[in-house]
Write a protein that holds these residues in place. Structure first.
Motif, PDB file in Angstrom:
ATOM      1  N   SER A  36      96.194 -13.235 -36.546  1.00  0.00           N
ATOM      2  CA  SER A  36      95.921 -12.469 -37.778  1.00  0.00           C
ATOM      3  C   SER A  36      97.090 -11.525 -38.038  1.00  0.00           C
ATOM      4  CB  SER A  36      94.679 -11.600 -37.584  1.00  0.00           C
ATOM      5  OG  SER A  36      93.517 -12.350 -37.708  1.00  0.00           O
ATOM      6  N   THR A  49      96.822  -6.229 -43.933  1.00  0.00           N
ATOM      7  CA  THR A  49      96.412  -7.012 -45.109  1.00  0.00           C
ATOM      8  C   THR A  49      95.974  -6.077 -46.245  1.00  0.00           C
ATOM      9  OG1 THR A  49      95.704  -8.742 -43.616  1.00  0.00           O
ATOM     10  CG2 THR A  49      94.950  -8.947 -45.881  1.00  0.00           C
ATOM     11  N   GLU A 114     100.216 -12.160 -41.688  1.00  0.00           N
ATOM     12  CA  GLU A 114     100.015 -13.161 -40.637  1.00  0.00           C
ATOM     13  C   GLU A 114     101.369 -13.774 -40.240  1.00  0.00           C
ATOM     14  OE1 GLU A 114      97.592 -12.406 -42.649  1.00  0.00           O
ATOM     15  OE2 GLU A 114      95.862 -12.473 -41.312  1.00  0.00           O
ATOM     16  N   ARG A 182      88.828 -13.480 -47.070  1.00  0.00           N
ATOM     17  CA  ARG A 182      89.142 -12.441 -46.083  1.00  0.00           C
ATOM     18  C   ARG A 182      88.550 -12.809 -44.712  1.00  0.00           C
ATOM     19  NH1 ARG A 182      91.212  -7.399 -47.560  1.00  0.00           N
ATOM     20  NH2 ARG A 182      91.803  -7.421 -45.364  1.00  0.00           N
ATOM     21  N   GLY A 183      89.298 -12.507 -43.680  1.00  0.00           N
ATOM     22  CA  GLY A 183      88.864 -12.866 -42.322  1.00  0.00           C
ATOM     23  C   GLY A 183      89.143 -14.331 -42.013  1.00  0.00           C
TER      24      GLY A 183
HETATM   25  N1  ASP Z   1      94.288 -10.619 -42.325  1.00  0.00           N
HETATM   26  C1  ASP Z   1      93.259 -11.250 -43.078  1.00  0.00           C
HETATM   27  C2  ASP Z   1      92.165 -10.233 -43.401  1.00  0.00           C
HETATM   28  O1  ASP Z   1      92.274  -9.080 -43.054  1.00  0.00           O
HETATM   29  C3  ASP Z   1      92.734 -12.475 -42.407  1.00  0.00           C
HETATM   30  C4  ASP Z   1      92.254 -12.309 -40.995  1.00  0.00           C
HETATM   31  O2  ASP Z   1      92.544 -11.340 -40.322  1.00  0.00           O
HETATM   32  O3  ASP Z   1      91.556 -13.194 -40.523  1.00  0.00           O
HETATM   33  O4  ASP Z   1      91.208 -10.601 -44.022  1.00  0.00           O
END
Ligand code: ASP
Length: 437
Positions: A36, A49, A114, A182-183
């Motif tokens: 990430s 992010t 990333e 996100r994520g």
């Molecule tokens: N950096 C991105 C976010 O904060 C994706 C991730 O961390 O999975 O959503």
């Protein structure tokens, strides 16, 4: 081989990078590392992010952005310096900075978190950097092009062996960057595990595993040692958020287990997510929930004999592209339960349409919370609902809706938003007393 994914907090500082390296070095099967963007070092910190999103807004509105850029670049430079990395992160940063003024594509900019993490981690581990834009390919409608992505991934892995890949993004057929939601680095890791037929997909984060309840509501909830994909999807769908909901299906289809682990406590076994679990030590696997649903309660005399009535109601929701969560029915009444965010400002339009097109009376009630009690070991066991009802009635909570899917792995109850936390605490406490959780 094992595909590993490290989340934002595992990438937040040089100290966290060291922990990642010792985890990777400990098992040579850990050949693929998905990362990430750098996350928070502490609670007052800001995720890279989020900073990139703010930076983009500054660019759009023509507001000075040097400070924000300085914060972003500073985080990566600090890690590189502290670990004495032999990689030209300065050149990467310079290139991005030069592009900032030039109508930079938003997805490209956001994905740089990333990208930079992976650049640093590949230098630190001595693994090859492979850009996810060359692996994960999307169609123009935003779906992953499985066949193409699988070919790309297999080719890159067989050519390079040990690789570090940025999570969260891929590319459209024209090469432009497309982001997962996100994520989404969890999803990247899951696809790579699937494509490479990994023995296990390890998802390293900052919690000991999937918890039996939200720790902001229940004090010290237990960690779940084993959970099925279905149970996890049910808990995640209803608000438990240790893993991105969409990261389950890619590995589930190939029966690859997911192991949630804690980078800060690598000796803990974490949570194993797989197709079938043989551990029957607890009746309830976990409790989760969400607030702010809307219940459209529809009444019409002799509705039960009017064939097609429910279909016509549901078509109205379909017209507004609203996902229907539950449809509890009576004889001459039916409720349609949907999330409040999906209804937005259309609530009164929907009520008016149902009333005029179906000749029914409608009462739209907001502020409904749904709580899911999930457990594969509840199947065929009597007395579960009895305990749920007794727990809630003991603390004076009225149940407004009840649903149980046909496989009996989930019991959903609806309560007022205002009773949400109280209900979860009461259920957890009683399940714990009975040694059910
Ligand atoms: N950096 C991105 C976010 O904060 C994706 C991730 O961390 O999975 O959503």
């Amino acid at each position: 081989m094992i595909v590993t994914k490290f989340g934002g907090t595992s990438m937040a500082s040089a100290e966290q990078f060291r922990k990642v390296k010792s985890i990777i070095d400990e098992n040579p099967a850990r050949q693929v590392v998905v990362v990430s963007a750098a996350g928070k070092k502490n609670s007052s910190d800001i995720k890279i992010t989020d900073l990139l999103y703010t930076l983009h807004t500054h660019l759009v509105y023509g507001v000075p952005y040097d400070d924000i850029w300085g914060m972003i670049a500073g985080r990566y430079l600090e890690i590189a310096k502290e670990l004495e990395l032999d990689c030209d992160i300065e050149a990467d940063l310079k290139k991005i900075k030069n592009e900032l003024g030039k109508n930079i594509d938003q997805n490209y900019l956001i994905s740089r978190g990333e990208y930079l993490s992976a650049k640093l981690m590949s230098a630190y581990l001595g693994f090859d950097f492979v850009d996810s834009k060359d692996l994960i390919r999307f169609t123009y409608s935003g779906a992953v092009d499985i066949e193409r992505s699988e070919q790309n991934t297999k080719k890159a892995f067989s050519r390079r062996g040990k690789i570090v890949v940025p999570g969260f993004y891929g590319a459209y057929p024209n090469g432009e960057i497309c982001l997962f939601s996100r994520g989404g680095s969890d999803i990247t890791g899951s696809y790579l595990a699937r494509f490479l037929n990994a023995r296990v997909y390890e998802n390293w984060t900052d919690v000991p595993g999937t918890l039996t309840a939200d720790p902001r509501i229940v004090d010290n909830p237990k960690t779940i040692s084993q959970i099925t994909y279905t149970e996890l999807r049910e808990l995640s769908y209803m608000g438990a958020n240790v893993l991105h909901e969409d990261s389950i299906t890619p590995v589930q289809e190939k029966n690859i287990s997911i192991n949630i682990r804690n980078t800060n406590e690598p000796s803990c076994p974490g949570t194993i997510i797989k197709r079938e679990c043989n551990d029957d030590s607890s009746v309830i696997t976990g409790i989760s929930g969400k607030k702010d649903f809307v219940s459209f309660d529809i009444l019409k005399d002799h509705m039960s004999t009017e064939i097609g009535f429910t279909r016509r109601v549901l078509e109205i929701f379909e017209d507004y592209k609203i996902n229907v969560e539950h449809i509890p029915t009576g004889i001459d009444s039916v409720s349609v339960i949907v999330s409040g965010t999906s209804v937005g400002s259309n609530m009164y339009d929907i009520v008016a349409r149902i009333e005029s097109e179906l000749g029914a009376r409608v009462n739209a009630k907001k502020e409904l919370a749904l709580i899911a009690i999930v457990g594969r070991n509840m199947v065929g066991k009597s007395g579960i609902c009895a305990k749920v009802f007794a727990s809630l009635s003991a603390v004076g909570i009225n149940i407004k809706m009840i649903a149980q899917p046909p496989d009996e792995t989930n019991i959903i109850v609806g309560v007022d938003n205002s009773n949400y936390k109280k209900a979860i605490r009461a259920l957890y406490e009683d399940f714990e007393k009975a040694n059910w959780i």
